[in-house]
Design a protein around this motif. Sequence first.
Motif, PDB file in Angstrom:
ATOM      1  N   TYR A  87      -3.526  -9.219   8.121  1.00 51.40           N
ATOM      2  CA  TYR A  87      -2.867 -10.140   7.215  1.00 51.40           C
ATOM      3  C   TYR A  87      -1.585 -10.112   6.675  1.00 51.40           C
ATOM      4  N   LYS A  88      -0.958  -9.217   7.823  1.00 49.32           N
ATOM      5  CA  LYS A  88       1.084  -8.739   7.238  1.00 49.32           C
ATOM      6  C   LYS A  88       1.510  -9.806   6.537  1.00 49.32           C
ATOM      7  N   ASN A  89       2.528  -9.178   5.542  1.00 49.75           N
ATOM      8  CA  ASN A  89       2.818 -10.552   5.208  1.00 49.75           C
ATOM      9  C   ASN A  89       2.364 -11.902   4.157  1.00 49.75           C
ATOM     10  N   ALA A  90       1.660 -11.405   4.260  1.00 48.43           N
ATOM     11  CA  ALA A  90       0.601 -11.778   2.809  1.00 48.43           C
ATOM     12  C   ALA A  90      -0.074 -11.236   1.686  1.00 48.43           C
ATOM     13  N   ILE A  91      -1.234 -10.090   2.068  1.00 47.37           N
ATOM     14  CA  ILE A  91      -2.148  -9.719   1.074  1.00 47.37           C
ATOM     15  C   ILE A  91      -2.363  -8.654   2.038  1.00 47.37           C
ATOM     16  N   MET A  92      -1.815  -7.924   3.360  1.00 47.83           N
ATOM     17  CA  MET A  92      -2.344  -7.046   3.584  1.00 47.83           C
ATOM     18  C   MET A  92      -1.589  -5.568   2.813  1.00 47.83           C
ATOM     19  N   CYS A  93      -2.823  -4.592   2.625  1.00 50.95           N
ATOM     20  CA  CYS A  93      -1.912  -3.367   2.127  1.00 50.95           C
ATOM     21  C   CYS A  93      -1.612  -2.301   2.608  1.00 50.95           C
ATOM     22  N   ASP A  94      -0.644  -1.511   2.342  1.00 51.63           N
ATOM     23  CA  ASP A  94       0.039  -0.696   2.998  1.00 51.63           C
ATOM     24  C   ASP A  94      -0.933   0.459   3.020  1.00 51.63           C
ATOM     25  N   ASP A  95      -0.628   1.656   3.674  1.00 52.12           N
ATOM     26  CA  ASP A  95      -1.462   3.010   3.273  1.00 52.12           C
ATOM     27  C   ASP A  95      -1.402   3.875   1.605  1.00 52.12           C
ATOM     28  N   GLU A  96      -0.076   3.159   1.363  1.00 50.56           N
ATOM     29  CA  GLU A  96       0.124   4.440   0.047  1.00 50.56           C
ATOM     30  C   GLU A  96      -0.872   3.665  -0.815  1.00 50.56           C
ATOM     31  N   THR A  97      -1.186   2.028  -1.058  1.00 51.50           N
ATOM     32  CA  THR A  97      -2.109   1.240  -1.973  1.00 51.50           C
ATOM     33  C   THR A  97      -3.428   1.400  -1.361  1.00 51.50           C
ATOM     34  N   LEU A  98      -3.538   1.875  -0.497  1.00 55.01           N
ATOM     35  CA  LEU A  98      -4.680   1.874  -0.396  1.00 55.01           C
ATOM     36  C   LEU A  98      -5.246   3.346  -0.661  1.00 55.01           C
ATOM     37  N   VAL A  99      -4.350   4.133  -1.173  1.00 55.48           N
ATOM     38  CA  VAL A  99      -4.544   5.936  -1.025  1.00 55.48           C
ATOM     39  C   VAL A  99      -4.783   5.817  -2.431  1.00 55.48           C
ATOM     40  N   ARG A 100      -3.658   5.333  -3.544  1.00 56.39           N
ATOM     41  CA  ARG A 100      -4.026   5.231  -4.788  1.00 56.39           C
ATOM     42  C   ARG A 100      -4.685   3.741  -5.123  1.00 56.39           C
ATOM     43  N   SER A 101      -5.010   2.711  -4.631  1.00 61.86           N
ATOM     44  CA  SER A 101      -6.106   2.654  -4.649  1.00 61.86           C
ATOM     45  C   SER A 101      -7.783   3.278  -4.777  1.00 61.86           C
ATOM     46  N   PHE A 102      -7.911   3.528  -4.039  1.00 57.97           N
ATOM     47  CA  PHE A 102      -9.429   4.572  -3.619  1.00 57.97           C
ATOM     48  C   PHE A 102      -9.636   5.359  -4.461  1.00 57.97           C
ATOM     49  N   ARG A 103      -8.597   5.897  -5.106  1.00 62.87           N
ATOM     50  CA  ARG A 103      -8.940   7.399  -5.700  1.00 62.87           C
ATOM     51  C   ARG A 103      -8.757   6.704  -6.664  1.00 62.87           C
ATOM     52  N   ARG A 104      -8.124   5.325  -7.362  1.00 63.82           N
ATOM     53  CA  ARG A 104      -8.414   4.902  -8.688  1.00 63.82           C
ATOM     54  C   ARG A 104     -10.156   4.390  -8.847  1.00 63.82           C
ATOM     55  N   ALA A 105     -10.689   3.632  -7.056  1.00 61.44           N
ATOM     56  CA  ALA A 105     -12.243   4.201  -7.203  1.00 61.44           C
ATOM     57  C   ALA A 105     -13.022   4.308  -7.914  1.00 61.44           C
ATOM     58  N   LEU A 106     -12.315   6.096  -6.967  1.00 63.27           N
ATOM     59  CA  LEU A 106     -12.949   7.018  -7.413  1.00 63.27           C
ATOM     60  C   LEU A 106     -13.336   7.253  -9.146  1.00 63.27           C
ATOM     61  N   GLU A 107     -12.296   7.691  -9.271  1.00 68.82           N
ATOM     62  CA  GLU A 107     -11.935   7.887 -11.019  1.00 68.82           C
ATOM     63  C   GLU A 107     -12.985   6.833 -11.501  1.00 68.82           C
ATOM     64  N   LEU A 108     -13.414   6.009 -11.153  1.00 68.86           N
ATOM     65  CA  LEU A 108     -13.991   4.368 -11.958  1.00 68.86           C
ATOM     66  C   LEU A 108     -15.128   4.453 -11.780  1.00 68.86           C
ATOM     67  N   GLY A 109     -15.731   4.594 -10.343  1.00 63.14           N
ATOM     68  CA  GLY A 109     -16.985   5.083  -9.861  1.00 63.14           C
ATOM     69  C   GLY A 109     -17.474   3.507  -9.192  1.00 63.14           C
ATOM     70  N   ALA A 110     -16.123   3.156  -8.991  1.00 63.31           N
ATOM     71  CA  ALA A 110     -16.186   1.174  -7.885  1.00 63.31           C
ATOM     72  C   ALA A 110     -16.076   2.219  -7.181  1.00 63.31           C
TER      73      ALA A 110
END
Length: 481
Positions: A157-180
């Motif tokens: 879903y480019k030009n809409a709700i698509m995540c780039d790799d930077e967002t994936l990396v930051r969010s995945f790492r945050r999820a690990l910190e939070l236990g999500a």
Amino acid sequence: MPSTLLIRGGTVVNADRAERADVLCREGRIVAVGLDLGVQAGAEVLDAEGLYVMPGGIDPHTHMQLPFMGTVTMDDFYSGTAAGLAGGTTTIIDFVIPDPQEPLMDAYRKWRGWAEKSASDYSFHVAVTWWDDSVHRDMATLVREEGVNSFKHFMAYKNAIMCDDETLVRSFRRALELGAMPTVHAENGELVFLLQQEMKALGVTGPEGHPLSRPPAVEAEAAQRAIAIADVLGVPIYIVHVSCAEAADAIARARARGQRVFGEVLAGHLTVDDSAYRNPDFATAAGHVMSPPFREKSHQEALWRGLQAGHLHTTATDHCTFCAAQKAAGKDDFTRIPNGCGGVEERMMVIWDAGVNSGRLTPSEFVAIASANAAKLFNIYPRKGCITAGADADLVLWDPTATRTLSVKTQKSLGDFNVFEGRTVTGVPTATISQGKVVYLHGDLRAERGAGRYVQRPAFSTHFDAMARWSKLHAPVAVTR
Ligand SMILES: C[C@@H](CNC(N)=O)C(=O)O
Ligand SMILES: [Zn+2]
Ligand SMILES: [Zn+2]
Ligand SMILES: [Zn+2]
């Protein structure tokens, strides 16, 4: 007078075993499971002789009332959950999908308001569709105060709700910190966009262009990329709607290496193939437009084997219904056909029919993929997904000999299309119990608007903490001589 319900004479099927037993429910909870429990004064009694008694279905992937591609799905949280109850599903996990730049907490509160009308219990994955410090902060609030333990990422879903790799990396790492648990819609959105343009340049504007612009390789690349990012960060990953052999194989390989990767399969991808996209009737072809697309038959075998082998874990529907008039937005351009199909009512029936009746699955394995595994992966087991004292009294009575022909004419969904149209299944729900109340009985649906509750899902503790420590321990360090 406490509401007491006795389910008598059935075969109770949990993910780990099946046994003849009665089930006693009081005030919305299961209080006892055992033989000859006896009838208490004032109790309602359901005769389950000859029937299976299973935990209510959990659909971990629905989109009720979703604003998407310029319109809103036909089923809202009441009609969608009511349809689910008619099919034996007593809990859905839906999605809060913020627009890019929309604060996550604003979107969460909006969706919580919409879901108040639900007839069954519900919970939410929250999508991370953009990134800044506020997203980092809101993720913590959602985990610590709102009982959200899973965050969704659209790689399409480019030009809409698509995540780039930077967002994936930051969010995945945050999820690990939070236990999500991070989850992904795995399709390479850049490749889809390019192939869509190429199709239209070749003059392909009809629904047949949809699968042509989303071949299995486009899904496999994104699945492998999400798995690799999660591996480096040391965080588990859940891949939604795995539709093709290549993505299933990527998960199997990662799991064989000991990585915590989990896969979800849609009832549609297990039983419907891609032939409909070549149907000359636009409404029929467009009615099948969802992403990832339905695949040619050989992929279905790979998905069934993945469920049997245990490297695919849950079944869902991605219930996201658009009517013919809405789908017609893409009459001259397939990229504008709203993506989504129904299934929340049919899921358990089509999987029982194709899975258990074929000998692929035992009734207990069916319970695992239709209910228990989703409860375990999203940390609400055994409150949900298990018939045991103390669990919520969400159950379904299942008649393995009864048949039903699935059709838009009889579905409870407000959609005007059914991808399982005309399919006659053997094995159907005869009663659904939600919070200890009989809400569906022999075709009579008594879903109550607003009766559903928001289900908090606690953060994970043990293995995420361990994995966070592990990933720090094993982070590459300079070798000091
Ligand atoms: C937007 C949502 C539903 N639509 C779809 N799967 O085609 C999803 O991609 O899961
Ligand atoms: Zn998706
Ligand atoms: Zn979805
Ligand atoms: Zn309409």
